[in-house]
Design a protein around this motif. Structure first.
Motif, PDB file in Angstrom:
ATOM      1  N   LEU A  53      39.010  42.704  43.100  1.00  0.00           N
ATOM      2  CA  LEU A  53      40.260  43.118  42.880  1.00  0.00           C
ATOM      3  C   LEU A  53      41.105  43.050  44.185  1.00  0.00           C
ATOM      4  O   LEU A  53      42.107  43.096  43.865  1.00  0.00           O
ATOM      5  CB  LEU A  53      40.328  44.426  42.023  1.00  0.00           C
ATOM      6  N   GLY A  54      40.455  43.604  45.182  1.00  0.00           N
ATOM      7  CA  GLY A  54      41.231  43.865  46.224  1.00  0.00           C
ATOM      8  C   GLY A  54      41.824  42.516  46.880  1.00  0.00           C
ATOM      9  O   GLY A  54      42.799  42.318  47.163  1.00  0.00           O
ATOM     10  N   THR A  55      40.878  41.540  46.697  1.00  0.00           N
ATOM     11  CA  THR A  55      41.488  40.157  47.233  1.00  0.00           C
ATOM     12  C   THR A  55      42.520  39.362  46.225  1.00  0.00           C
ATOM     13  O   THR A  55      43.486  38.965  46.753  1.00  0.00           O
ATOM     14  CB  THR A  55      40.228  39.267  47.029  1.00  0.00           C
ATOM     15  N   ALA A  56      42.182  39.899  45.084  1.00  0.00           N
ATOM     16  CA  ALA A  56      43.461  39.257  44.025  1.00  0.00           C
ATOM     17  C   ALA A  56      44.708  40.031  44.289  1.00  0.00           C
ATOM     18  O   ALA A  56      45.914  39.465  44.338  1.00  0.00           O
ATOM     19  CB  ALA A  56      43.018  39.303  42.660  1.00  0.00           C
ATOM     20  N   ALA A  57      44.686  41.191  44.445  1.00  0.00           N
ATOM     21  CA  ALA A  57      45.824  41.906  44.536  1.00  0.00           C
ATOM     22  C   ALA A  57      46.576  41.566  45.864  1.00  0.00           C
ATOM     23  O   ALA A  57      47.967  41.537  45.767  1.00  0.00           O
ATOM     24  CB  ALA A  57      45.706  43.628  44.677  1.00  0.00           C
TER      25      ALA A  57
END
Length: 153
Positions: A53-57
């Protein structure tokens, strides 16, 4: 298998975690893990795809489009691999802050004694380990097998 003084000793693991991110390198690591599981059909194989999620955001990808589609594609691929393996196999799609933390967490949850993962080698440790594989090697409580994929080009 290890060879020592012309004797071959099988290496069996009870619970193997293979990571998959859609890359050719990760497909190779899944293949290696399934071969290891075939050597010991009483082992358990966990096939993991992490939705970081951190990378996607940070990359601006929408969690409702590209990331979800990639996770669905990963599940379809991993389900097809799992159907061909005799050993107990579980497909896990996990949402976490980072790939490395998620891999270590799932390996602990399933008491894995081996993590098999590919290596992109970009932005990582001295040009060999990628940043995710380096972080997993540092944090994991299990053995980590880094597979090196070489394209035929």
């Amino acid at each position: 298998m290890y060879c020592f003084a012309r004797k071959v000793f099988p290496v069996w693991y009870n619970s193997i975690l293979a990571t998959y991110d859609g890359s050719p390198s990760s497909k190779h690591s899944v293949s290696v893990a399934t071969q290891l599981a075939k050597e010991n059909p009483s082992s358990r194989l966990i096939l993991l795809h992490v939705v970081a999620l951190g990378t996607a955001a940070m990359g601006g990808a929408s969690l409702t489009t590209e990331v979800v589609e990639a996770a669905e594609e990963a599940r379809r691929y991993l389900d097809s691999v799992a159907a061909k393996v005799e050993a107990e196999t579980k497909v896990v799609i996990f949402k976490g802050a980072t790939a490395a933390d998620s891999i270590v967490r799932i390996a602990g949850k399933y008491h894995c004694d081996l993590i098999v993962m590919g290596c992109h080698g970009s932005g990582g440790y001295k040009g060999y380990l990628g940043s995710v594989s380096h972080a997993v090697v540092e944090a994991a409580g299990a053995n980590v097998l880094i597979t090196k994929y070489r394209s035929k080009n």
